[in-house]
Design an enzyme around this catalytic site. Sequence first.
Site, PDB file in Angstrom:
ATOM      1  N   LYS A  47      56.724  38.853  35.819  1.00 51.38           N
ATOM      2  CA  LYS A  47      55.763  39.832  35.287  1.00 51.38           C
ATOM      3  C   LYS A  47      55.574  41.051  36.199  1.00 51.38           C
ATOM      4  CE  LYS A  47      52.955  36.952  32.236  1.00 51.38           C
ATOM      5  NZ  LYS A  47      51.610  36.507  31.891  1.00 51.38           N
ATOM      6  N   ASP A  83      47.966  40.347  27.486  1.00 48.30           N
ATOM      7  CA  ASP A  83      47.219  39.109  27.780  1.00 48.30           C
ATOM      8  C   ASP A  83      45.696  39.295  27.679  1.00 48.30           C
ATOM      9  OD1 ASP A  83      49.409  37.443  28.202  1.00 48.30           O
ATOM     10  OD2 ASP A  83      49.564  37.967  30.324  1.00 48.30           O
ATOM     11  N   GLY A 111      43.408  34.786  39.570  1.00 45.93           N
ATOM     12  CA  GLY A 111      44.866  34.914  39.565  1.00 45.93           C
ATOM     13  C   GLY A 111      45.327  35.959  38.566  1.00 45.93           C
ATOM     14  N   GLY A 112      46.597  35.876  38.208  1.00 47.68           N
ATOM     15  CA  GLY A 112      47.192  36.857  37.301  1.00 47.68           C
ATOM     16  C   GLY A 112      46.481  36.915  35.957  1.00 47.68           C
ATOM     17  N   GLN A 231      47.883  37.370  22.033  1.00 48.13           N
ATOM     18  CA  GLN A 231      48.739  38.159  22.927  1.00 48.13           C
ATOM     19  C   GLN A 231      50.125  38.303  22.287  1.00 48.13           C
ATOM     20  OE1 GLN A 231      51.583  37.038  24.741  1.00 48.13           O
ATOM     21  NE2 GLN A 231      51.370  34.969  23.890  1.00 48.13           N
TER      22      GLN A 231
HETATM   23  P1  ATR Z   1      47.860  32.637  36.806  1.00 48.93           P
HETATM   24  O1  ATR Z   1      48.846  33.775  36.784  1.00 48.93           O
HETATM   25  O2  ATR Z   1      48.149  31.572  35.786  1.00 48.93           O
HETATM   26  O3  ATR Z   1      46.433  33.079  36.778  1.00 48.93           O
HETATM   27  P2  ATR Z   1      47.750  32.223  39.673  1.00 48.93           P
HETATM   28  O4  ATR Z   1      47.856  33.683  39.906  1.00 48.93           O
HETATM   29  O5  ATR Z   1      48.504  31.305  40.559  1.00 48.93           O
HETATM   30  O6  ATR Z   1      48.145  31.849  38.184  1.00 48.93           O
HETATM   31  O7  ATR Z   1      46.178  31.828  39.729  1.00 48.93           O
HETATM   32  C1  ATR Z   1      45.742  30.535  39.576  1.00 48.93           C
HETATM   33  C2  ATR Z   1      44.209  30.507  39.600  1.00 48.93           C
HETATM   34  O8  ATR Z   1      43.797  29.136  39.476  1.00 48.93           O
HETATM   35  C3  ATR Z   1      43.583  30.996  40.900  1.00 48.93           C
HETATM   36  O9  ATR Z   1      42.308  31.517  40.642  1.00 48.93           O
HETATM   37  C4  ATR Z   1      43.496  29.706  41.714  1.00 48.93           C
HETATM   38  O10 ATR Z   1      42.545  29.725  42.733  1.00 48.93           O
HETATM   39  P3  ATR Z   1      42.941  30.209  44.246  1.00 48.93           P
HETATM   40  O11 ATR Z   1      42.984  31.691  44.190  1.00 48.93           O
HETATM   41  O12 ATR Z   1      41.870  29.677  45.094  1.00 48.93           O
HETATM   42  O13 ATR Z   1      44.289  29.589  44.525  1.00 48.93           O
HETATM   43  C5  ATR Z   1      43.072  28.748  40.635  1.00 48.93           C
HETATM   44  N1  ATR Z   1      43.410  27.360  40.955  1.00 48.93           N
HETATM   45  C6  ATR Z   1      44.609  26.749  40.854  1.00 48.93           C
HETATM   46  N2  ATR Z   1      44.533  25.454  41.222  1.00 48.93           N
HETATM   47  C7  ATR Z   1      43.224  25.241  41.580  1.00 48.93           C
HETATM   48  C8  ATR Z   1      42.482  24.099  42.026  1.00 48.93           C
HETATM   49  N3  ATR Z   1      43.074  22.909  42.176  1.00 48.93           N
HETATM   50  N4  ATR Z   1      41.163  24.248  42.248  1.00 48.93           N
HETATM   51  C9  ATR Z   1      40.554  25.441  42.073  1.00 48.93           C
HETATM   52  N5  ATR Z   1      41.184  26.559  41.650  1.00 48.93           N
HETATM   53  C10 ATR Z   1      42.500  26.460  41.401  1.00 48.93           C
END
Ligand code: ATR
Length: 262
Positions: A47, A83, A111-112, A231
């Site tokens: 992306k 999205d 995240g993204g 989306q």
């Molecule tokens: P995406 O593009 O799907 O949003 P990403 O950029 O990897 O994926 O973001 C994942 C999100 O889920 C983040 O907010 C992440 O929190 P962190 O920034 O602290 O990593 C959150 N996330 C993923 N696994 C988690 C967990 N086990 N507990 C809490 N938050 C989690």
Amino acid sequence: MHNHWFEEEGIDGKYVPFEIDPNRLEEAVRGMKALNFTGWNVTIPFKEAIIPLLDQVEEDAKLIGAVNTVINQQGKLIGSNTDGAGFVESLYEKRTLKEIQQSSILLIGAGGAAKGIFHALAKLEPAHLAVANRTEERALSLIQSIKTNKKAQAITIRECEKLLSTFDIVINTTSVGMFPHVENMPIDVTKMKNCTLAADIIYNPLETAFLREAKKHGADTLNGVGMFVHQGALAFHQWTGTNPDTDKAVSRITKQLGGTSC
Ligand code: ATR
């Protein structure tokens, strides 16, 4: 979903998946352009990486730093991101624009996916917008990098749990609760009030533990099927100029995932 839409709309088209070697993205883009593809979607991990390979990127996608849709206009490749707008479209199934504007909204995750949703929601000017994330600095850097809403607040997970009854709409944008870790929850929902709308962008399972527990507190719920469908529909519209039947798609996908309604 797209192939059903091609059939329903009477369009001679095909939507096919390609797995591309991360080292050959540039070649793949040149190939799709040479083959005169009308457009394509881009997913993880491309992306961001696709941006320098495009001729033009729409403002929203530039701000978010991610493209999920490309349209090929006579050899000119234009990138956008559907999205966030897709999420907002699905939110309209549960809340009107006016209700959203009167709402205090909590976004869980930074995240993204959160970025696109934050930007799309901020444009609607809700009464209050807060972002809570496990890694606090990421929540802060999200609201600082996307300056769509200057009053937005970054809070900790603990703070958001304590303040939960002050939010009208709570959205989980993290992957917590996604199959196969279906019992995990991004926050404790004990303090959720009964007129809250709890939304999750996860669609597998259809009802995450977060939505199930929110429901027990009387909340209304929205799962991730709507965002997925919308989306896709926004991208489909860019490529074909038609508005596919999103309600039918939501029912079809919900059924495929073992549910009976959204
Ligand atoms: P995406 O593009 O799907 O949003 P990403 O950029 O990897 O994926 O973001 C994942 C999100 O889920 C983040 O907010 C992440 O929190 P962190 O920034 O602290 O990593 C959150 N996330 C993923 N696994 C988690 C967990 N086990 N507990 C809490 N938050 C989690």
